[in-house]
Write a protein that holds these residues in place. Structure first.
Motif, PDB file in Angstrom:
ATOM      1  N   LYS A   1       1.082  -1.200   0.072  1.00  0.00           N
ATOM      2  CA  LYS A   1       0.007  -0.236  -0.034  1.00  0.00           C
ATOM      3  C   LYS A   1       1.202   0.777  -0.437  1.00  0.00           C
ATOM      4  N   PRO A   2      -0.062   2.075  -0.592  1.00  0.00           N
ATOM      5  CA  PRO A   2       1.028   3.184  -0.466  1.00  0.00           C
ATOM      6  C   PRO A   2       1.007   3.788   1.081  1.00  0.00           C
ATOM      7  N   ILE A   3       2.228   4.812   1.529  1.00  0.00           N
ATOM      8  CA  ILE A   3       2.939   5.535   2.529  1.00  0.00           C
ATOM      9  C   ILE A   3       2.149   6.929   2.408  1.00  0.00           C
ATOM     10  N   VAL A   4       1.219   6.532   3.698  1.00  0.00           N
ATOM     11  CA  VAL A   4       0.635   8.180   4.118  1.00  0.00           C
ATOM     12  C   VAL A   4       1.139   8.881   5.010  1.00  0.00           C
ATOM     13  N   ILE A   5       0.824  10.310   4.721  1.00  0.00           N
ATOM     14  CA  ILE A   5       1.829  10.911   5.305  1.00  0.00           C
ATOM     15  C   ILE A   5       0.899  12.358   5.908  1.00  0.00           C
TER      16      ILE A   5
END
Length: 59
Positions: A26-30
């Motif tokens: 999954k994409p990294i969400v900041i």
């Protein structure tokens, strides 16, 4: 005395391994919730305030 280097080399060889790096599924969400508030406080000297009041048209 010759045994120590041989044992050391064997220990290093046993500890050596393969390191793998893979991308996450999954994409990294900041999430950055930033709230910036600025307050400007000023005080004028009585004489400076009088000069500004007298010359309001230049300000």
């Amino acid at each position: 005395m010759m045994r120590k280097p041989a044992i050391l080399l064997a220990a290093v060889g046993a500890l050596g391994g393969c390191v793998t790096v893979s991308a996450p599924d999954k994409p990294i969400v900041i999430n950055l919730n930033i709230n910036i508030k600025q307050e400007v406080v000023y005080r004028l000297d009585g004489k400076a305030k009088a000069v500004i009041d007298e010359n309001a048209e230049i300000f």
